[in-house]
Scaffold this active site. Structure first.
Site, mmCIF file in Angstrom:
data_model
loop_
_atom_site.group_PDB
_atom_site.id
_atom_site.type_symbol
_atom_site.label_atom_id
_atom_site.label_comp_id
_atom_site.label_asym_id
_atom_site.label_seq_id
_atom_site.Cartn_x
_atom_site.Cartn_y
_atom_site.Cartn_z
ATOM 1 N N GLU A 53 0.808 -1.215 0.000
ATOM 2 C CA GLU A 53 0.000 0.000 0.000
ATOM 3 C C GLU A 53 0.844 1.270 0.000
ATOM 4 O O GLU A 53 0.328 2.361 0.207
ATOM 5 C CB GLU A 53 -0.938 -0.008 1.204
ATOM 6 N N HIS A 112 -4.739 1.908 7.119
ATOM 7 C CA HIS A 112 -3.310 2.146 6.903
ATOM 8 C C HIS A 112 -2.706 2.675 8.194
ATOM 9 O O HIS A 112 -3.389 3.318 8.999
ATOM 10 C CB HIS A 112 -3.069 3.171 5.789
ATOM 11 N N CYS A 130 -2.792 11.592 3.387
ATOM 12 C CA CYS A 130 -3.136 10.741 2.242
ATOM 13 C C CYS A 130 -2.810 11.429 0.921
ATOM 14 O O CYS A 130 -2.470 10.781 -0.065
ATOM 15 C CB CYS A 130 -4.623 10.389 2.264
#
Length: 446
Positions: free
Chosen positions: A174, A250, A371
């Site tokens: 990720e 995450h 993000c």
């Protein structure tokens, strides 16, 4: 060697929408099928980039990917002209159409994992694009992301952009959302922290029960090998599976670090004490006295962290050695979280200042300030080797803002994805963006 951290923010694409494609992401699921405002989303991101660059924090721009990805739909059996492909997908498989239109590449913390030249064996900056194979709408990104990164970081003597890791359960990757670097300075060798949620080949690692952990230990180890990192300066920690089940999909939703500082929740990692001892020990060997800023669950629950995205913030170094914490406006609208922020600043610790931004369009889809950015440490020579016009200036901000106002819709509902005119609108916009960023090979499919 002198170096600086450049935050490359994702430019929100013109197909930004709320399709609710990301299970495990509380905000994405809660706002599923709401009406989005792509124009506002892009302008909110651009304003954050400009504001931080004006405070002396270098900013770069990563362009949106070309959407819809009609090649995906054709691979899944939808045939004919573009309009016919979209019409049939909208009628038979609207979720697949939404995946093909997804603008999730705007969250460039998932674009890649980046190691600076100070850490790598060949003294080049290394990028490994994330395969993001946990979700269909994101798993289609890495080929285009690789092309974008190679267009900007094209000098092979200074940069190495790898291929993404193989698809498959063992190598779920990720990107930088599960990676943090600690160092005494950006230009000296540091410690790279990789956080994983599960291990494919180790049954002793307990996975979460509700949501699938997206990052594997095997993927993290592979990235470290590809980047030529010194194993004595690499730390692997397991994310708390209970936190993943609570919506912390995450690590950057429950911890954020920079240089010598780590801000984290006490429920972030498995066996917190041992994990922190391991990280602090590796940092000490690298000449870094790790400053740990721990938020106890009695002060703020994991649910509060997920609701506010406090930890999905940018921790940025100021010239005086203390830290600026860039948070979403939601943190100031949440009473307990806002109180914690005030305590952090008043406590005399490493965090000296909190700056909030309205990023509501991104937040409603599960992405805060952290993000939206990919952290890339560059020396002056590496910065000068960048291709295109991608470093934020007031002039670039003005040009991109005018471009967004010209080409982006201010309303996009799920049913609008079936509109065949949207395809042409997006292609026209991206063709013009190539010229603004001076990256002529950016969208070869247009």
């Amino acid at each position: 060697m002198s170096a600086r951290e450049y935050n490359f923010d994702g430019l929100v694409g013109p197909t930004h929408n709320y399709a609710g494609l990301s299970s495990g992401n509380v905000a994405s699921m809660r706002n599923s099928h709401a009406v989005s405002n792509p124009r506002q989303a892009a302008l909110q991101g651009l304003d954050k980039m400009l504001a931080l660059s004006q405070r002396g924090i270098p900013q770069g721009v990563l362009p949106p990917l070309a959407r819809p990805n009609l090649a995906l739909l054709r691979q899944l059996g939808f045939e004919g002209e573009d309009a016919a492909v979209v019409a049939r997908a909208a009628r038979e498989e609207p979720r697949l159409l939404a995946a093909a239109y997804s603008a999730s590449a705007m969250w460039t913390a998932n674009a890649a994992t980046v190691s600076p030249s100070a850490d790598t064996a060949d003294q080049r900056v290394h990028f490994t694009p994330a395969n993001l194979n946990a979700k269909l709408h994101r798993s289609q990104e890495h080929a285009d992301t690789t092309r974008s990164l190679r267009a900007i970081f094209a000098d092979a003597t200074r940069f190495m952009v790898h291929e993404a890791l193989p698809a498959g359960g063992a190598f779920g990757d990720e990107g930088a959302a599960n990676h943090t670097r600690f160092a005494a300075g950006h230009g000296v060798p540091g410690v790279e922290l990789f956080v994983y949620g599960r291990a494919e080949f180790n049954a002793e690692v307990t996975p979460p029960r509700v949501h699938v952990a997206r990052q594997t230990l095997e993927a993290s180890r592979a990235v470290a090998r590809l980047h030529g990192l010194n194993e004595s300066r690499v730390v692997y920690l397991q994310q708390n599976p209970a936190a993943i089940d609570a919506g912390v999909f995450h690590n950057d939703v429950i911890a954020v670090g920079n240089l010598d500082t780590l801000l984290y929740h006490e429920d972030a990692f498995v066996d917190e004490a041992a994990s922190m001892d391991r990280l602090a020990g590796a940092c000490e060997q690298a000449g870094v006295a790790l400053r740990r800023v721990r938020i106890e669950r009695a002060r703020m629950s994991v649910d509060d962290a997920v609701a506010s995205y406090l930890f999905n913030s940018q921790l940025l170094a100021r010239e005086d050695g203390r830290m600026l914490l860039v948070v979403p406006q939601e943190c100031r609208e949440h009473e307990r979280v806002s109180r914690v922020l005030d305590e952090l600043v008043a406590g005399g610790g490493p965090i000296a200042e909190v700056l909030s931004f309205d990023l509501r369009q991104s937040m409603r889809n599960g992405g805060g300030p952290a993000c939206l950015r990919l952290r890339v440490v560059l020396t002056d020579e590496e910065r000068d080797a960048l291709q295109g016009q991608v470093l934020m200036t007031p002039e670039l901000h003005a040009r991109l803002g005018a471009w967004v106002r010209t080409h982006y819709r201010d309303r996009l509902a799920p049913e609008d994805l079936a509109d065949p005119q949207l395809i042409g609108e997006v292609r026209t916009a991206l063709a013009e963006l190539r010229g603004i960023l001076q990256l002529p090979g950016l969208y070869p499919q247009l």
